[in-house]
Structure formats: structure tokens, C-alpha cells
Design an enzyme around this catalytic site. Structure first.
Site, PDB file in Angstrom:
ATOM      1  N   ARG A  90      43.163  34.115  57.497  1.00  0.00           N
ATOM      2  CA  ARG A  90      42.901  35.445  56.940  1.00  0.00           C
ATOM      3  C   ARG A  90      42.768  36.479  58.049  1.00  0.00           C
ATOM      4  O   ARG A  90      43.263  37.603  57.928  1.00  0.00           O
ATOM      5  CB  ARG A  90      41.626  35.410  56.096  1.00  0.00           C
ATOM      6  CG  ARG A  90      41.230  36.774  55.546  1.00  0.00           C
ATOM      7  CD  ARG A  90      39.931  36.721  54.771  1.00  0.00           C
ATOM      8  NE  ARG A  90      39.592  38.037  54.255  1.00  0.00           N
ATOM      9  CZ  ARG A  90      38.545  38.282  53.466  1.00  0.00           C
ATOM     10  NH1 ARG A  90      37.742  37.300  53.114  1.00  0.00           N
ATOM     11  NH2 ARG A  90      38.306  39.501  53.038  1.00  0.00           N
ATOM     12  N   ASN A 144      43.937  33.949  45.644  1.00  0.00           N
ATOM     13  CA  ASN A 144      44.800  35.097  45.934  1.00  0.00           C
ATOM     14  C   ASN A 144      46.059  34.687  46.690  1.00  0.00           C
ATOM     15  O   ASN A 144      46.043  33.699  47.418  1.00  0.00           O
ATOM     16  CB  ASN A 144      44.024  36.122  46.775  1.00  0.00           C
ATOM     17  CG  ASN A 144      43.077  36.939  45.928  1.00  0.00           C
ATOM     18  OD1 ASN A 144      43.416  37.349  44.826  1.00  0.00           O
ATOM     19  ND2 ASN A 144      41.874  37.174  46.444  1.00  0.00           N
ATOM     20  N   CYS A 164      40.649  37.711  37.992  1.00  0.00           N
ATOM     21  CA  CYS A 164      40.163  38.534  39.101  1.00  0.00           C
ATOM     22  C   CYS A 164      38.867  39.195  38.652  1.00  0.00           C
ATOM     23  O   CYS A 164      38.634  39.352  37.446  1.00  0.00           O
ATOM     24  CB  CYS A 164      41.215  39.582  39.448  1.00  0.00           C
ATOM     25  SG  CYS A 164      40.753  40.706  40.790  1.00  0.00           S
ATOM     26  N   HIS A 194      45.364  43.375  41.556  1.00  0.00           N
ATOM     27  CA  HIS A 194      45.068  44.245  42.692  1.00  0.00           C
ATOM     28  C   HIS A 194      45.971  45.489  42.718  1.00  0.00           C
ATOM     29  O   HIS A 194      46.167  46.103  43.765  1.00  0.00           O
ATOM     30  CB  HIS A 194      45.146  43.494  44.024  1.00  0.00           C
ATOM     31  CG  HIS A 194      44.034  42.512  44.197  1.00  0.00           C
ATOM     32  ND1 HIS A 194      43.827  41.803  45.354  1.00  0.00           N
ATOM     33  CD2 HIS A 194      43.040  42.120  43.348  1.00  0.00           C
ATOM     34  CE1 HIS A 194      42.769  41.018  45.215  1.00  0.00           C
ATOM     35  NE2 HIS A 194      42.277  41.196  44.002  1.00  0.00           N
ATOM     36  N   TYR A 244      41.811  48.717  45.325  1.00  0.00           N
ATOM     37  CA  TYR A 244      42.979  48.279  46.096  1.00  0.00           C
ATOM     38  C   TYR A 244      44.059  49.358  46.144  1.00  0.00           C
ATOM     39  O   TYR A 244      44.941  49.313  47.002  1.00  0.00           O
ATOM     40  CB  TYR A 244      43.559  46.993  45.506  1.00  0.00           C
ATOM     41  CG  TYR A 244      42.687  45.788  45.768  1.00  0.00           C
ATOM     42  CD1 TYR A 244      42.774  45.078  46.967  1.00  0.00           C
ATOM     43  CD2 TYR A 244      41.755  45.367  44.835  1.00  0.00           C
ATOM     44  CE1 TYR A 244      41.964  43.988  47.216  1.00  0.00           C
ATOM     45  CE2 TYR A 244      40.929  44.273  45.067  1.00  0.00           C
ATOM     46  CZ  TYR A 244      41.042  43.594  46.268  1.00  0.00           C
ATOM     47  OH  TYR A 244      40.236  42.531  46.522  1.00  0.00           O
TER      48      TYR A 244
END
Length: 421
Positions: A90, A144, A164, A194, A244
Site C-alpha cells: 500500500r 478494495n 463499502c 468510491h 473520494y
């Protein structure tokens, strides 16, 4: 009722456990299996999970295992919350795109593509093993990028729904501002995972009065502050975009911010060290306050509600989920995966009708759906050219020079996770 959590060693898991314990009347679990290859983390999380159940008087059995096939056997539902490559991967997703002046984020743009390429093959392997062991189990995906992962699962014929916490976060926020119960708030929530907008906020259900104008007039400043967007943007749009959307509406501003501070992954990695130390304390029998800073607000409530509805144990009749389009948004292919309000029950998920979507939002939804098509193709078949095309199609990249450079960086940083590389 038996549930299995793949990625059960996550520091998120106590949030989920707390929800299972508090909401046991909604979702009566007799056995909960936490599955994770990281035995050290799993032992810590599993110990805390048992203490939380005991503190709250839940008599369900909690089992920990690294054996996926044994763990999912006979499960009524399997929850996926894995992170291929961990926080280290990440951190890369959030940093190398910045070298090209593009947002570094784990679920959208170049970083989101990298995560999809790492994740889809692993999730499909897990789902196939679930199907061999227990073909009737529901797969609930939190992993995700949820939209792409859910589409991969559905395209492969799995009994899957994506989830989500953005919508439930807005529901709770709006309920607090309006001083009503969360169950009284029904969102006109539309878009992709998102990439969503609240185009209406209705009291009492799908046919209730729309109080979104009242919300924006009376609480626009508070809502805008939460989204880190100017109040004037909300007033001009007349809708509430998910946070987002800031990556799209204020891209360059976000890039400048990200370049001046540590990555979110670095912050989370430090939190995880502290959390795991806390989880190892035999006196701890509730989720620590620090976990709220880890993210995933209301994650457990959404999970319990969805699982309960799918398994015929109760749950809300309408929930925001990621599911196949099937004509709901007429400007998208039927097999696209969208995030909307749906009727949810033991027979599955049926999206509710959606009013015509403003071209301002429909255009972006369509473009990102096209990107998701290409991203899934790259995840399933590999190859530099497929990665490049997905990069070029994404509206946060969209220039061939950036797409070329980002493709090279993605491959260089993810070779160990990409069989074709």
C-alpha cells in the site's frame, strides 16, 4: 450459523467482532472462523475476539486457522478483507504515482490499478476454493478495489456482493445532523465504488420526502468540512459527493498535500504496531479507541446488516451494495458493477430504480467503468500493454506520457505479485 472471515488477522477484525457481539440478535452466529496465513497476528486478534465475545455475553465459538479450505467448509457466508502485499505494498501504491504528479491512492488511479492487479487473482482463487467446499455460501467482499473485485467474482459466476462503508457513514452523519434514527434515512446513492454521489436524502424510505436541500442549507459547512471541499462546490452541485471525489475535483491540490506528509500507509503501519501490542494484553476485552483512527467507521454494522439479510436472519430490506447493473444505469453495460441502493434478501440483491443521472456524473461514471473493464482484463490476463491501456483510460492519468511511466513503475514495484511480470 457459521461465518468465515478471510483476512481474519487484520487489525480491522476487532471492529467486526464488536459488531457481531453487539448485534447478535440480528445475526445469530454459532461459529466464527478467522482465517489468515499470518499466525502471529491471528493469535493476537483471535484472543481479543474471544474476550470481546465473552465480555458481551456472546456464546458463539471463535476458531482461528491458516487452513482456508477447512475454515470455509460449511460456512453460510465468507467475508473477504485481505490485503495482498500488506501495508508495504500500500505504501508503494501511495508514493510512486506522485513521482509523475498523479494521486497516490490505494483504490483509485495508478495505485488502485496496482492493488487490483495484485488482488483479483488471489480473490478468485479463494472464491473457487469456497465454491468447491461450499457452493451455497455467500461471498461478501470488503477487499478494495471493491467494484473491480466484485465484478471479477460475479463474472466468474460466484454468489457475491460487494460492500463499502461510505454510504453507512453518510447515513449516520445525516441522521445525527437531522436528529433522527439512522434507519429513518434512505439515501439516493448512485455511482461506482468510491465514485458516488448522494443525490437525495429521504426520510422513512425510498418514497419519503427528500431533505437533501434542507441538509445542505442548514449543515453545508459541516458536510463540506468533512469532505475537504469548499461549501460553494456543494451548493453549486446540489448533491453530496463521496470524499473520494476530492481526488477528481481537487486532484492537483491533493497531490501537493500528499507530497508534504507521510503516506497514509505509513501512518496505518505505525497504528497497527500499537494495536497489535494492545491486542496482546490479556486484560483487553473491548476494541480500543485507537481502532477508530484506523478507518472503517460503521464497517461492522454494514457487514452484520448485509449478512443478516442475505442469510434470511433479518436485516434492513434496503441497503447500499455493489452489484451487477442489469440495466439500472442505462448508460452502462448490463454486466458493470455499480454501487446503489438495493433490495436485499435471502434470494439475493436487486438494485432499486435510479432516477436519470445528471450528465456531469454519468460521464465520469461511464469513463471509470471503462477503466474498470480494462483494469479487470489486465488483472485476469496480464501484460504490459493491457496495464498501459488501463492507465491511459483512467481520468486521473489520461496522458500517454504519464501512462507509460506509471506502467513501468507499477510493474517494477509489483513483480513479486504479478506472475506474468
Amino acid at each position: 450459523m457459521k461465518l468465515a472471515v478471510v483476512g481474519g488477522g487484520s487489525t480491522y477484525t476487532p471492529e467486526l467482532i464488536d459488531g457481531f457481539a453487539r448485534l447478535r440478535d440480528t445475526l445469530p452466529i454459532s461459529e466464527l472462523v478467522l482465517i489468515d496465513p499470518a499466525a502471529d497476528r491471528l493469535e493476537l486478534v483471535g484472543g481479543l475476539a474471544r474476550r470481546i465475545f465473552a465480555r458481551q455475553g456472546h456464546d458463539g465459538r471463535i476458531v482461528t486457522t491458516s487452513d482456508l479450505d477447512a475454515g470455509v467448509a460449511d460456512a453460510d457466508a465468507v467475508l473477504l478483507q485481505l490485503r495482498v502485499g500488506g501495508q508495504a505494498a500500500r505504501n508503494q501504491d501511495e508514493t510512486w504515482p506522485l513521482e509523475c504528479g498523479c494521486v497516490g491512492q490505494e483504490t483509485t488511479g495508478a495505485g488502485g490499478l496496482a492493488k487490483a492487479l495484485r488482488t483479483v487473482p488471489v480473490v478468485l482463487d479463494i472464491a473457487e476454493r469456497v465454491r468447491r467446499t461450499n457452493p451455497n455460501a455467500w461471498i461478501i467482499d470488503f477487499t478494495n478495489p471493491v467494484g473491480i473485485v466484485t465484478r471479477a467474482l460475479l463474472q466468474a459466476g460466484h454468489k457475491a456482493v460487494g460492500l463499502c462503508n461510505v454510504a453507512i457513514g453518510f447515513q449516520r452523519k445525516f441522521a445525527g445532523l437531522l436528529e433522527v434514527a439512522p434507519a429513518d434515512i434512505h439515501l439516493n446513492h448512485v455511482g461506482l465504488n468510491h465514485l458516488t454521489w448522494e443525490t437525495g436524502v429521504r426520510l422513512g424510505g425510498p418514497e419519503g420526502a427528500d431533505v437533501l436541500p434542507k441538509l445542505l442549507a442548514g449543515h453545508g459547512d459541516a458536510i463540506a468540512d468533512d469532505l475537504h471541499l469548499p461549501r460553494a462546490v456543494l451548493d453549486r452541485l446540489g448533491v453530496v459527493p463521496s470524499y473520494y471525489l476530492r481526488y477528481f475535483y481537487a486532484h492537483d491540490e491533493v497531490v501537493r498535500e500528499l507530497k508534504t506528509k507521510p503516506s497514509r500507509a505509513a501512518e496505518v503501519a505505525e497504528m497497527e504496531k500499537q494495536l497489535l501490542e494492545m491486542y496482546g494484553d490479556p486484560a483487553l476485552d473491548e476494541k480500543p479507541e485507537l481502532l477508530a483512527r484506523r478507518g472503517g467507521a460503521f464497517y461492522s454494522e454494514a457487514a452484520v446488516d448485509l449478512a443478516a439479510s442475505l442469510l434470511g436472519a433479518g436485516g434492513s430490506p434496503y441497503q447500499v451494495v455493489n452489484t451487477v447493473n442489469k440495466g439500472t444505469l442505462s448508460f452502462l453495460p448490463d454486466d458493470a458493477v455499480i454501487e446503489v441502493q438495493a433490495a436485499v434478501g435471502s434470494q439475493g440483491v436487486t438494485p432499486l430504480p435510479v432516477p436519470e443521472v445528471d450528465p456531469l456524473y454519468a460521464g465520469l461514471i461511464a469513463q471509470v467503468t471503462a477503466y474498470e473493464d480494462l483494469a479487470l482484463e489486465a488483472a485476469l490476463r496480464g501484460g504490459r500493454d493491457r496495464v498501459f491501456k488501463a492507465m491511459l483510460s483512467h481520468p486521473l492519468i489520461a496522458q500517454y506520457e504519464y501512462a507509460e511511466a506509471l506502467t513501468d513503475k507499477l510493474i517494477a514495484h509489483n513483480q513479486e505479485h504479478l506472475a506474468w511480470a
